[in-house]
Design a protein around this motif. Structure first.
Motif, short mmCIF file in Angstrom:
data_model
loop_
_atom_site.label_atom_id
_atom_site.label_comp_id
_atom_site.label_asym_id
_atom_site.label_seq_id
_atom_site.Cartn_x
_atom_site.Cartn_y
_atom_site.Cartn_z
N VAL A 1 -11.34 -25.84 -1.86
CA VAL A 1 -10.31 -26.28 -0.92
C VAL A 1 -9.87 -27.69 -1.28
O VAL A 1 -10.71 -28.59 -1.45
N LEU A 2 -8.57 -27.87 -1.43
CA LEU A 2 -7.99 -29.21 -1.52
C LEU A 2 -7.32 -29.49 -0.19
O LEU A 2 -6.33 -28.85 0.17
N ILE B 1 -5.46 -37.92 -10.44
CA ILE B 1 -5.64 -36.59 -11.03
C ILE B 1 -4.31 -36.14 -11.63
O ILE B 1 -3.28 -36.11 -10.96
N HIS B 2 -4.36 -35.80 -12.91
CA HIS B 2 -3.16 -35.29 -13.59
C HIS B 2 -3.29 -33.81 -13.92
O HIS B 2 -2.31 -33.17 -14.31
N ASP B 3 -4.50 -33.27 -13.77
CA ASP B 3 -4.74 -31.86 -14.01
C ASP B 3 -5.85 -31.42 -13.05
O ASP B 3 -6.88 -32.09 -12.95
N LEU B 4 -5.66 -30.28 -12.35
CA LEU B 4 -6.65 -29.84 -11.37
C LEU B 4 -8.01 -29.57 -11.98
O LEU B 4 -9.04 -29.64 -11.31
N ASP C 1 -9.54 -31.47 -13.77
CA ASP C 1 -10.30 -32.72 -13.70
C ASP C 1 -11.21 -32.75 -12.47
O ASP C 1 -12.19 -33.49 -12.43
N ILE C 2 -10.85 -31.95 -11.44
CA ILE C 2 -11.67 -31.87 -10.24
C ILE C 2 -12.75 -30.82 -10.38
O ILE C 2 -13.92 -31.04 -10.07
N THR C 3 -12.36 -29.65 -10.88
CA THR C 3 -13.28 -28.51 -10.92
C THR C 3 -14.11 -28.44 -12.19
O THR C 3 -15.19 -27.83 -12.20
N GLY C 4 -13.59 -29.02 -13.27
CA GLY C 4 -14.29 -28.94 -14.53
C GLY C 4 -14.12 -27.61 -15.23
O GLY C 4 -14.69 -27.37 -16.28
#
Length: 566
Positions: free
Chosen positions: A188-189, A153-156, A158-161
């Motif tokens: 939550v991470l 992951i290079h940008d958060l 990318d997880i949340t969309g």
């Protein structure tokens, strides 16, 4: 010639019947010699295993007399006699003895559990807890993948969309951020601990997915964290550019994390003040009862939460002891820093937390008994901390060096109700049936003793032994003492490894190297665990035979006090 083996078999059975009758007579009427009593109990245990069909209700009565007797209690080895007798009674349940005989054995064990004290109580509880219970419910799949999917992951986003708010909050090694599209919920991470395998992190996400599919979870509307992942749970590897992590957090340097969504109540602890103060007593009591039911229901499927709260016998020695200093409640030793252990319980207003501590149990029956007992033990400690946390400043020693007395913070009636709720809710969760009658322990006595021991900080001391000091670097030694309020001048005058050092780390339940100061709590946990296992085991056995577990109508129990099971 073919008749000879048959004749031998008949003679062998006849001889065993005679031996059984002789052993029963001796145990019921004599027991004059300790060694002879032990041998007769051993003989009965052998007969139960070899010819269970010839065992009679009188056999259970004879073994019950041994456990109730006081003639041999001065003997140092009396526990082993009681253990042999209790194991024999349990064998009458696990072997195909006649149903009326098995029922008498069950009643005998239940009465010993309710009426006797150590060591007969301990022998009965452990024998009941070791019954070979067949869970029968479908367990979780073998999903511990040694090489889980790791997604860089290079940008958060990318997880949340979607974009995230600029303001985020750290809670331990978890990073929380609001989800604008889902009011009341947070993303939550959760990062790995230093040295934690990636597979353990992935397993927690698997548990989230598995539990969310259980019928019991859906029916009870329990909140299970929603893993942010695909069909196969992923572990994210966050680059340094994607997120700045404070340097003082205990997070693995490789920056691996899982992501999940929860309601904010997931971080609302039942025993700690929040912005709006402490929860009302009724709500805290409700959470403790609900949590007991959840832990029991999961345990009924052999899904065990191994750490409702972190319990230690000795935190200082955890790095050099084989048991890592973890507390084993059934041993009855001193409990280290009980209030600190309750600081962040792994259950909350919405259900249980921290699925990394869940295991699919597949071990010896006795280990299940130990796991189950740890649940009520932990829940009652949290109930005590709820009372103490109404004034968190009142801990330790006062200005005169006397233990702080905070007993006025406790409500004994409320605590007794919690004890009853936890017992009954856990039992029903595990067995699927409500408990009939009062719990087999004195809740009035236990509530009073809990207030006496939890309300006064009598045990504050701990010894930092030379061995622990020598395992530390000079820097670790300095930091350890500084964290425990030693001033720098005092620390500079101390030589590492020169002598044992007394430090104040409490409150503890029990003095250093001593027993737990409230053994009644250990008895409570043992009684609940033992009854859960035995009653469910018996329900399975008697259901298979088409019988219930109550005494037959119109007949009185053979023992002084019947402990009926629903």
């Amino acid at each position: 010639m073919q008749q000879i083996p048959e004749l031998w078999s008949v003679m062998y059975a006849w001889n065993l019947e005679n031996e059984r009758a002789a052993a029963e007579r001796y145990l019921l009427h004599r027991q004059t010699d300790f060694t002879a009593t032990y041998m007769e109990v051993s003989n009965l245990q052998f007969i139960i295993a070899q010819q269970p069909e010839i065992v009679r209700p009188a056999t259970a009565e004879a073994l019950y007399c041994v456990l109730c007797g006081t003639k041999h209690t001065p003997q140092r080895q009396v526990f082993f006699l009681f253990k042999k007798a209790a194991d024999a009674l349990a064998a009458m349940l696990s072997h195909p003895t006649p149903d009326d005989t098995a029922e008498k054995a069950r009643t005998a064990l239940a009465e010993i559990l309710a009426d006797r004290t150590d060591p007969a109580f301990r022998a009965a509880a452990e024998a009941m807890g070791a019954l070979p219970l067949a869970i029968g419910a479908p367990g979780p799949p073998d999903f511990i993948n040694p090489s889980p999917q790791v997604q860089p992951i290079h940008d958060l986003t990318d997880i949340t969309g979607t974009s995230l708010p600029a303001q985020m909050q750290w809670m331990g090694r978890s990073l929380l951020t609001d989800i604008p599209e889902e009011p009341g919920r947070v993303l939550v991470l959760k990062f790995a601990r230093p040295g934690q395998p990636v597979s353990e992190l992935a397993t927690e996400a698997y548990w989230m997915q598995y539990l969310s599919q259980l019928r019991e979870v859906r029916e009870n509307r329990l909140e299970i964290p929603e893993a942010v992942t695909g069909k196969s749970p992923a572990v994210y590897h966050l680059s340094k550019s994607s997120l700045e992590i404070p340097g003082d957090l205990e997070i693995d340097a490789d920056r691996h994390a899982i992501a999940f969504k929860v309601y904010k109540s997931y971080f609302r602890y039942p025993n700690h003040p929040a912005e709006d103060g402490m929860l009302p007593k009724t709500e805290c009591r409700s959470i403790l009862g609900q949590s007991a039911h959840i832990f029991g229901r999961l345990a009924s499927r052999d899904i065990i939460h191994t750490a409702p709260i972190p319990l230690f016998h000795n935190r200082v020695q955890r790095h050099r002891r084989e048991d890592h200093g973890l507390y084993q409640w059934h041993r009855g030793g001193r409990l280290d820093q009980w209030l600190a252990s309750c600081r962040y319980p792994n259950f909350c207003t919405s259900g249980i937390r921290d699925f990394e501590h869940l295991i699919a149990f597949d071990g010896p029956a006795r280990r299940r008994y130990e796991h189950i007992g740890a649940h009520p033990f932990s829940l009652i400690l949290v109930a005590g901390s709820y009372c103490r946390n109404h004034d968190e400043a009142r801990t330790g020693l006062d200005a005169r060096g006397q233990p702080v007395d905070a007993r006025d913070l406790f409500d004994r009636a409320w605590l007794r109700d919690v004890l009853n709720d936890v017992f009954c809710n856990y039992y029903e969760g595990f067995t699927g049936q409500p408990f009939s009658g009062p719990p087999p322990c004195d809740l009035d006595l236990l509530s009073r003793r809990l207030v006496e021991e939890m309300g006064v900080d009598r045990h504050m001391e701990e010894i930092l032994r030379v061995a622990e000091q020598e395992a530390m670097t000079p820097g670790e030694f300095h930091d350890f003492l500084e964290l425990r309020c030693f001033d720098r001048q005092t620390i500079q005058g101390m030589k590492k490894g020169e002598r044992d050092i007394q430090i104040l780390t409490g409150p503890h339940l029990g003095g250093f190297n001593e027993r737990i100061s409230v053994p009644e709590l250990t008895r409570y946990a043992a009684a609940l665990s033992a009854r859960c296992i035995m009653d469910r085991y018996c329900r399975q056995r008697f259901a298979d035979a088409g019988n219930g577990l109550h005494e037959p109508a119109g007949k009185k129990p053979r023992f002084s006090r019947s402990a009926e099971i629903p």
